[in-house]
Design a protein around this motif. Structure first.
Motif, PDB file in Angstrom:
ATOM      1  N   GLU A 114       0.840  -1.200   0.000  1.00 45.65           N
ATOM      2  CA  GLU A 114       0.000   0.000   0.000  1.00 45.65           C
ATOM      3  C   GLU A 114       0.875   1.250   0.000  1.00 45.65           C
ATOM      4  N   GLN A 115       1.892   1.255   0.851  1.00 43.29           N
ATOM      5  CA  GLN A 115       2.772   2.420   0.897  1.00 43.29           C
ATOM      6  C   GLN A 115       3.618   2.539  -0.364  1.00 43.29           C
ATOM      7  N   ASP A 116       3.997   1.413  -0.967  1.00 43.88           N
ATOM      8  CA  ASP A 116       4.701   1.465  -2.260  1.00 43.88           C
ATOM      9  C   ASP A 116       3.844   2.172  -3.307  1.00 43.88           C
ATOM     10  N   LEU A 117       2.577   1.781  -3.369  1.00 50.89           N
ATOM     11  CA  LEU A 117       1.653   2.386  -4.338  1.00 50.89           C
ATOM     12  C   LEU A 117       1.407   3.854  -4.034  1.00 50.89           C
ATOM     13  N   ARG A 118       1.196   4.162  -2.776  1.00 51.26           N
ATOM     14  CA  ARG A 118       0.922   5.549  -2.416  1.00 51.26           C
ATOM     15  C   ARG A 118       2.104   6.447  -2.758  1.00 51.26           C
ATOM     16  N   GLY A 119       3.311   5.956  -2.543  1.00 57.42           N
ATOM     17  CA  GLY A 119       4.478   6.731  -2.901  1.00 57.42           C
ATOM     18  C   GLY A 119       4.564   6.967  -4.395  1.00 57.42           C
ATOM     19  N   ALA A 120       4.293   5.934  -5.167  1.00 61.06           N
ATOM     20  CA  ALA A 120       4.353   6.049  -6.622  1.00 61.06           C
ATOM     21  C   ALA A 120       3.296   7.001  -7.159  1.00 61.06           C
ATOM     22  N   LEU A 121       2.136   7.028  -6.515  1.00 61.82           N
ATOM     23  CA  LEU A 121       1.014   7.846  -6.984  1.00 61.82           C
ATOM     24  C   LEU A 121       0.928   9.206  -6.301  1.00 61.82           C
ATOM     25  N   ALA A 122       1.850   9.472  -5.367  1.00 58.51           N
ATOM     26  CA  ALA A 122       1.813  10.707  -4.588  1.00 58.51           C
ATOM     27  C   ALA A 122       0.461  10.879  -3.902  1.00 58.51           C
ATOM     28  N   ARG A 123      -0.039   9.788  -3.331  1.00 59.93           N
ATOM     29  CA  ARG A 123      -1.310   9.778  -2.609  1.00 59.93           C
ATOM     30  C   ARG A 123      -1.063   9.246  -1.195  1.00 59.93           C
ATOM     31  N   PRO A 124      -0.530  10.064  -0.292  1.00 64.24           N
ATOM     32  CA  PRO A 124      -0.243   9.573   1.057  1.00 64.24           C
ATOM     33  C   PRO A 124      -1.505   9.140   1.790  1.00 64.24           C
ATOM     34  N   GLY A 125      -1.319   8.235   2.732  1.00 62.45           N
ATOM     35  CA  GLY A 125      -2.438   7.744   3.531  1.00 62.45           C
ATOM     36  C   GLY A 125      -2.070   6.436   4.198  1.00 62.45           C
ATOM     37  N   GLY A 126      -2.839   6.052   5.193  1.00 61.53           N
ATOM     38  CA  GLY A 126      -2.637   4.766   5.857  1.00 61.53           C
ATOM     39  C   GLY A 126      -1.431   4.688   6.764  1.00 61.53           C
ATOM     40  N   ALA A 127      -0.673   5.787   6.894  1.00 67.29           N
ATOM     41  CA  ALA A 127       0.576   5.728   7.651  1.00 67.29           C
ATOM     42  C   ALA A 127       0.353   5.492   9.132  1.00 67.29           C
ATOM     43  N   HIS A 128      -0.801   5.897   9.648  1.00 67.36           N
ATOM     44  CA  HIS A 128      -1.080   5.758  11.073  1.00 67.36           C
ATOM     45  C   HIS A 128      -2.083   4.638  11.348  1.00 67.36           C
ATOM     46  N   SER A 129      -2.198   3.710  10.422  1.00 66.13           N
ATOM     47  CA  SER A 129      -3.170   2.634  10.548  1.00 66.13           C
ATOM     48  C   SER A 129      -2.691   1.562  11.513  1.00 66.13           C
ATOM     49  N   ALA A 130      -3.646   0.760  11.979  1.00 61.06           N
ATOM     50  CA  ALA A 130      -3.304  -0.384  12.823  1.00 61.06           C
ATOM     51  C   ALA A 130      -2.399  -1.353  12.074  1.00 61.06           C
ATOM     52  N   GLY A 131      -2.633  -1.510  10.764  1.00 61.49           N
ATOM     53  CA  GLY A 131      -1.822  -2.430   9.979  1.00 61.49           C
ATOM     54  C   GLY A 131      -0.357  -2.035   9.954  1.00 61.49           C
ATOM     55  N   VAL A 132      -0.084  -0.749   9.777  1.00 62.62           N
ATOM     56  CA  VAL A 132       1.305  -0.286   9.783  1.00 62.62           C
ATOM     57  C   VAL A 132       1.948  -0.576  11.132  1.00 62.62           C
ATOM     58  N   ALA A 133       1.248  -0.312  12.221  1.00 62.47           N
ATOM     59  CA  ALA A 133       1.807  -0.564  13.552  1.00 62.47           C
ATOM     60  C   ALA A 133       2.112  -2.047  13.752  1.00 62.47           C
ATOM     61  N   ILE A 134       1.207  -2.909  13.312  1.00 61.39           N
ATOM     62  CA  ILE A 134       1.413  -4.352  13.484  1.00 61.39           C
ATOM     63  C   ILE A 134       2.591  -4.833  12.645  1.00 61.39           C
ATOM     64  N   VAL A 135       2.617  -4.439  11.380  1.00 67.05           N
ATOM     65  CA  VAL A 135       3.685  -4.903  10.487  1.00 67.05           C
ATOM     66  C   VAL A 135       5.025  -4.296  10.895  1.00 67.05           C
ATOM     67  N   ARG A 136       5.026  -3.048  11.338  1.00 68.72           N
ATOM     68  CA  ARG A 136       6.267  -2.432  11.824  1.00 68.72           C
ATOM     69  C   ARG A 136       6.872  -3.265  12.953  1.00 68.72           C
ATOM     70  N   ASP A 137       6.033  -3.693  13.889  1.00 62.04           N
ATOM     71  CA  ASP A 137       6.546  -4.489  15.002  1.00 62.04           C
ATOM     72  C   ASP A 137       7.054  -5.851  14.523  1.00 62.04           C
ATOM     73  N   ARG A 138       6.382  -6.425  13.543  1.00 58.50           N
ATOM     74  CA  ARG A 138       6.846  -7.705  12.996  1.00 58.50           C
ATOM     75  C   ARG A 138       8.198  -7.546  12.305  1.00 58.50           C
ATOM     76  N   MET A 139       8.342  -6.481  11.529  1.00 64.01           N
ATOM     77  CA  MET A 139       9.596  -6.259  10.813  1.00 64.01           C
ATOM     78  C   MET A 139      10.726  -5.918  11.788  1.00 64.01           C
ATOM     79  N   ALA A 140      10.398  -5.209  12.864  1.00 63.55           N
ATOM     80  CA  ALA A 140      11.407  -4.914  13.875  1.00 63.55           C
ATOM     81  C   ALA A 140      11.876  -6.200  14.551  1.00 63.55           C
ATOM     82  N   GLU A 141      10.943  -7.092  14.841  1.00 64.70           N
ATOM     83  CA  GLU A 141      11.322  -8.381  15.428  1.00 64.70           C
ATOM     84  C   GLU A 141      12.242  -9.150  14.487  1.00 64.70           C
ATOM     85  N   ARG A 142      11.941  -9.079  13.202  1.00 66.40           N
ATOM     86  CA  ARG A 142      12.790  -9.748  12.207  1.00 66.40           C
ATOM     87  C   ARG A 142      14.180  -9.131  12.192  1.00 66.40           C
TER      88      ARG A 142
END
Length: 225
Positions: A114-142
């Motif tokens: 989603e963030q890849d697409l938003r960056g390409a389209l210059a359409r920011p959004g979703g940055a403060h979503s629950a999904g970002v928080a969950i995946v951020r923590d998963r990637m940090a654990e990795r």
């Protein structure tokens, strides 16, 4: 389901991406996505749609290798954006049920792309979503697993803070400070080595850089986000 539930977060991200791609002119999705330069926006959409179909069909290799993801794109090369969205929405309920039994791995894919697409389209959004928080923590654990045995690393954002060894930031040998979204994107291999170096306020990040390349080589140039 509560907003912090990863399956509910997948639902939310799925609908955000559907709304995003249906809202932009179709030709905008024919441009290359800087975070995935071999693919256009429509190709990237084909991949996330194809991933859902393949997971439901029992075809999901552990490494999500390039031939597997490219086959998803190739199989949908003649489909319109509307057809892709219809396929994805048609599989959504079944994928939610699958995740309830097998785990929410598909959340990672849709949130990152989603963030890849938003960056390409210059359409920011979703940055403060629950999904970002969950995946951020998963990637940090990795990242923490990748850095085991190395001097502790701390990531300090506007709100979110993390250390590779679970200790205090003050005790970390290497400290990076950046915005929360930048740190999330860095954890997903979407920030350059020079950007990581520029965020370093203590120590030397050089010996930790390879840990940030867990999802592929770091980009050569900053992404347009």
């Amino acid at each position: 389901m509560p907003a912090t539930d990863p399956v509910a977060a997948w639902r939310e991200a799925h609908e955000r991406v559907c709304a995003l791609v249906l809202d932009v002119p179709a030709q905008d999705l024919e441009a290359s996505v800087p975070a995935c330069p071999d693919w256009t926006g429509r190709d990237l959409l084909s991949h996330v749609v194809g991933l859902a179909a393949d997971v439901l069909g029992g075809d999901e290799p552990d490494d999500h290798h390039a031939a597997w993801t490219q086959a998803q794109v190739d199989a949908r090369a003649d489909r319109s954006v509307e057809e892709l969205v219809a396929e994805w929405r048609g599989n959504a309920d079944d994928l939610v049920a699958w995740m309830g039994e097998h785990g929410s791995r598909p959340l990672n894919d849709v949130v990152i792309h989603e963030q890849d697409l938003r960056g390409a389209l210059a359409r920011p959004g979703g940055a403060h979503s629950a999904g970002v928080a969950i995946v951020r923590d998963r990637m940090a654990e990795r990242l923490g697993r990748a850095l085991q045995g190395r001097p502790p690393l701390a990531l300090v954002g506007q709100v979110w803070t993390w250390t590779s060894d679970g200790g205090p930031v003050d005790a970390a040998a290497v400290v990076l400070e950046a915005g929360d979204l930048d740190l999330f994107r860095a954890l997903c291999s979407r920030r350059t080595a020079d950007q990581l170096r520029s965020w370093t306020v203590r120590g030397d990040v050089e010996d930790h850089l390879d840990g940030f390349a867990g999802l592929g080589s770091l980009p050569d140039h900053p992404l347009p986000e």
